[in-house]
Design a protein around this motif. Structure first.
Motif, PDB file in Angstrom:
ATOM      1  N   PHE A  94       1.397   0.598  -8.150  1.00  0.00           N
ATOM      2  CA  PHE A  94      -0.163  -0.125  -7.412  1.00  0.00           C
ATOM      3  C   PHE A  94      -0.124  -0.209  -6.111  1.00  0.00           C
ATOM      4  CE2 PHE A  94      -3.434  -3.100  -7.346  1.00  0.00           C
ATOM      5  CZ  PHE A  94      -4.527  -2.400  -7.219  1.00  0.00           C
ATOM      6  N   LEU A  95       0.363  -2.046  -5.235  1.00  0.00           N
ATOM      7  CA  LEU A  95       0.170  -2.022  -4.376  1.00  0.00           C
ATOM      8  C   LEU A  95       0.228  -0.747  -3.439  1.00  0.00           C
ATOM      9  CD1 LEU A  95       0.926  -5.833  -4.868  1.00  0.00           C
ATOM     10  CD2 LEU A  95      -1.232  -4.834  -4.537  1.00  0.00           C
ATOM     11  N   LEU A  96       1.347  -0.355  -3.328  1.00  0.00           N
ATOM     12  CA  LEU A  96       1.907   0.885  -2.458  1.00  0.00           C
ATOM     13  C   LEU A  96       1.075   1.973  -2.708  1.00  0.00           C
ATOM     14  CD1 LEU A  96       4.272   1.907  -0.084  1.00  0.00           C
ATOM     15  CD2 LEU A  96       5.484   2.315  -2.660  1.00  0.00           C
ATOM     16  N   VAL A  97       0.675   2.882  -3.898  1.00  0.00           N
ATOM     17  CA  VAL A  97       0.250   3.188  -3.280  1.00  0.00           C
ATOM     18  C   VAL A  97      -1.795   3.488  -2.737  1.00  0.00           C
ATOM     19  CG1 VAL A  97      -1.107   5.049  -4.611  1.00  0.00           C
ATOM     20  CG2 VAL A  97       0.797   4.150  -5.330  1.00  0.00           C
ATOM     21  N   SER A  98      -1.745   1.605  -3.391  1.00  0.00           N
ATOM     22  CA  SER A  98      -3.441   2.316  -2.932  1.00  0.00           C
ATOM     23  C   SER A  98      -2.816   1.972  -1.831  1.00  0.00           C
ATOM     24  CB  SER A  98      -3.726   0.729  -3.588  1.00  0.00           C
ATOM     25  OG  SER A  98      -3.278  -0.431  -3.061  1.00  0.00           O
ATOM     26  N   SER A  99      -1.681   0.851  -0.715  1.00  0.00           N
ATOM     27  CA  SER A  99      -2.134   0.822   1.029  1.00  0.00           C
ATOM     28  C   SER A  99      -1.733   1.739   1.024  1.00  0.00           C
ATOM     29  CB  SER A  99      -0.364   0.077   0.856  1.00  0.00           C
ATOM     30  OG  SER A  99      -0.801  -1.200   0.597  1.00  0.00           O
ATOM     31  N   LEU A 100      -1.405   3.160   0.874  1.00  0.00           N
ATOM     32  CA  LEU A 100      -1.009   4.626   1.943  1.00  0.00           C
ATOM     33  C   LEU A 100      -2.271   5.229   1.586  1.00  0.00           C
ATOM     34  CD1 LEU A 100       2.120   5.667   0.195  1.00  0.00           C
ATOM     35  CD2 LEU A 100       1.840   4.509   2.289  1.00  0.00           C
ATOM     36  N   LEU A 101      -2.622   4.911   0.597  1.00  0.00           N
ATOM     37  CA  LEU A 101      -4.189   5.258   0.321  1.00  0.00           C
ATOM     38  C   LEU A 101      -5.402   4.960   0.908  1.00  0.00           C
ATOM     39  CD1 LEU A 101      -4.478   6.401  -3.437  1.00  0.00           C
ATOM     40  CD2 LEU A 101      -3.940   8.283  -1.323  1.00  0.00           C
ATOM     41  N   LEU A 102      -5.367   3.734   1.800  1.00  0.00           N
ATOM     42  CA  LEU A 102      -6.400   2.986   2.674  1.00  0.00           C
ATOM     43  C   LEU A 102      -6.071   2.776   3.667  1.00  0.00           C
ATOM     44  CD1 LEU A 102      -8.719   1.286   1.999  1.00  0.00           C
ATOM     45  CD2 LEU A 102      -7.442  -0.559   1.919  1.00  0.00           C
ATOM     46  N   TRP A 103      -4.822   3.554   3.890  1.00  0.00           N
ATOM     47  CA  TRP A 103      -4.751   3.253   5.793  1.00  0.00           C
ATOM     48  C   TRP A 103      -3.830   4.363   6.171  1.00  0.00           C
ATOM     49  CZ3 TRP A 103      -6.903  -0.426   7.974  1.00  0.00           C
ATOM     50  CH2 TRP A 103      -7.197  -1.665   6.936  1.00  0.00           C
ATOM     51  N   PHE A 104      -3.213   5.333   5.469  1.00  0.00           N
ATOM     52  CA  PHE A 104      -2.037   5.519   6.409  1.00  0.00           C
ATOM     53  C   PHE A 104      -1.958   7.614   6.262  1.00  0.00           C
ATOM     54  CE2 PHE A 104       0.944   2.345   5.662  1.00  0.00           C
ATOM     55  CZ  PHE A 104       1.334   1.949   6.662  1.00  0.00           C
ATOM     56  N   PHE A 105      -2.780   7.765   4.407  1.00  0.00           N
ATOM     57  CA  PHE A 105      -3.316   9.098   4.574  1.00  0.00           C
ATOM     58  C   PHE A 105      -4.238   9.699   5.482  1.00  0.00           C
ATOM     59  CE2 PHE A 105      -0.479   9.170  -0.132  1.00  0.00           C
ATOM     60  CZ  PHE A 105       0.112   9.331   1.217  1.00  0.00           C
ATOM     61  N   PRO A 106      -4.760  10.363   6.086  1.00  0.00           N
ATOM     62  CA  PRO A 106      -5.636  11.290   6.597  1.00  0.00           C
ATOM     63  C   PRO A 106      -7.166  10.997   5.747  1.00  0.00           C
ATOM     64  CG  PRO A 106      -4.105  12.225   7.711  1.00  0.00           C
ATOM     65  CD  PRO A 106      -3.585  11.164   6.427  1.00  0.00           C
ATOM     66  N   ASP A 107      -6.868  11.619   5.288  1.00  0.00           N
ATOM     67  CA  ASP A 107      -8.403  11.688   4.041  1.00  0.00           C
ATOM     68  C   ASP A 107      -8.942  10.885   3.662  1.00  0.00           C
ATOM     69  OD1 ASP A 107      -7.616  14.806   4.901  1.00  0.00           O
ATOM     70  OD2 ASP A 107      -6.967  15.157   3.079  1.00  0.00           O
ATOM     71  N   THR A 108      -7.684   9.634   3.800  1.00  0.00           N
ATOM     72  CA  THR A 108      -9.160   8.117   2.458  1.00  0.00           C
ATOM     73  C   THR A 108      -8.361   7.077   3.631  1.00  0.00           C
ATOM     74  OG1 THR A 108      -6.559   8.292   1.471  1.00  0.00           O
ATOM     75  CG2 THR A 108      -8.631   9.193  -0.177  1.00  0.00           C
ATOM     76  N   SER A 109      -8.065   7.501   5.244  1.00  0.00           N
ATOM     77  CA  SER A 109      -8.070   5.940   5.182  1.00  0.00           C
ATOM     78  C   SER A 109      -8.731   5.956   6.296  1.00  0.00           C
ATOM     79  CB  SER A 109      -7.082   6.797   6.635  1.00  0.00           C
ATOM     80  OG  SER A 109      -6.521   5.331   7.401  1.00  0.00           O
ATOM     81  N   LEU A 110      -8.928   4.319   5.946  1.00  0.00           N
ATOM     82  CA  LEU A 110      -9.939   3.771   6.845  1.00  0.00           C
ATOM     83  C   LEU A 110     -10.100   3.488   8.729  1.00  0.00           C
ATOM     84  CD1 LEU A 110     -10.177   0.212   5.263  1.00  0.00           C
ATOM     85  CD2 LEU A 110     -11.609   1.957   4.226  1.00  0.00           C
ATOM     86  N   LEU A 111      -9.125   3.992   8.654  1.00  0.00           N
ATOM     87  CA  LEU A 111      -9.039   3.894  10.514  1.00  0.00           C
ATOM     88  C   LEU A 111      -9.922   5.219  10.374  1.00  0.00           C
ATOM     89  CD1 LEU A 111      -4.739   2.604  10.794  1.00  0.00           C
ATOM     90  CD2 LEU A 111      -7.162   1.636  10.811  1.00  0.00           C
TER      91      LEU A 111
END
Length: 241
Positions: free
Chosen positions: A25-42
């Motif tokens: 759960f934490l790994l997937v949420s981190s990847l979606l939140l920080w790394f995947f371009p379509d969902t990254s906050l950055l």
């Protein structure tokens, strides 16, 4: 009741399933939140966590069934449920203890995500430029959503001795409760009562709380929703007893 609560909580924490489930759960949420371009906050460029709070309900549809699937299913499969009901404790207390233990595990999974709030606060310009009211409201919404999904998971676990079947049934019911009413309201025959149909779904009330304003109607909805599924669990387990 406390003994059952502690037994349920520590039996889950003593197994690798707990750490693997929460870790995924934490790994997937981190990847979606920080790394995947379509969902990254950055990539988004704004210091807010609205994207995270819109993604977590979908992760909950798998996390919470994985936590709750063993609640009653494993007890009945191993034959320990018969021993449990002979103890000086009511069926309601057993259900409440298992429900609260599962809910605590959901909170354990959510607690590390507070790091995201801190990180966004530091990345904001100026530093700390985050709508804390909306974040607090969204976390409250996640807690209430988790409580509703947990009641569904406990209910699904009471239906069968097979943990896999309990997981699938729970995930399906969670998905329908969150999205099903929104899709159903789009039917031509129901367009005149679209608002009423949507109001029965969890998503409408979750979005309302996530705005940072706690409406007593939304709070009452989640309490009633959880109570209905726990009552259904009581009916099922009472019949099996």
């Amino acid at each position: 009741m406390y003994a059952v609560f502690k037994r349920e909580l520590f039996s889950f924490l003593s197994s690798m399933v707990a750490y693997i489930t929460i870790g995924i759960f934490l790994l997937v949420s981190s990847l979606l939140l920080w790394f995947f371009p379509d969902t990254s906050l950055l990539e988004y460029g704004y210091a807010e966590l609205s994207g995270f709070f819109s993604l977590v309900p979908y992760l909950f549809m798998f996390l919470i069934p994985a936590i709750t699937m063993r609640s009653f299913a494993e007890e009945r499969r191993e034959g320990t449920y018969e021993l449990l009901v002979t103890k000086p404790i009511t069926l309601w207390q057993i259900i409440a203890a298992k429900y609260l233990a599962s809910l605590v595990l959901v909170l354990f999974a959510l607690m590390p995500t507070l790091v995201y709030w801190y990180s966004i606060s530091k990345l904001g310009f100026p530093e700390g430029n985050v709508d804390s009211g909306a974040v607090i409201g969204s976390y409250l919404g996640l807690f209430l959503l988790g409580s509703a999904f947990t009641s569904i998971g406990i209910f699904a676990s009471a239906l069968t001795k097979n943990q896999v079947i309990a997981f699938v049934v729970s995930a399906g019911l969670c998905a329908f409760a969150f999205l099903g009413f929104d899709f159903t309201s789009q039917l031509i025959a129901l367009q005149k009562i679209e608002t009423l149909v949507v109001a029965f779904g969890i998503n409408e009330h979750y979005i309302s709380i996530s705005r940072g304003v706690l409406d007593t109607r939304d709070l009452l909805y989640f309490i009633t929703f959880s109570a209905v599924f726990l009552w259904c669990t009581r009916l099922i387990m009472g019949g099996k007893k």
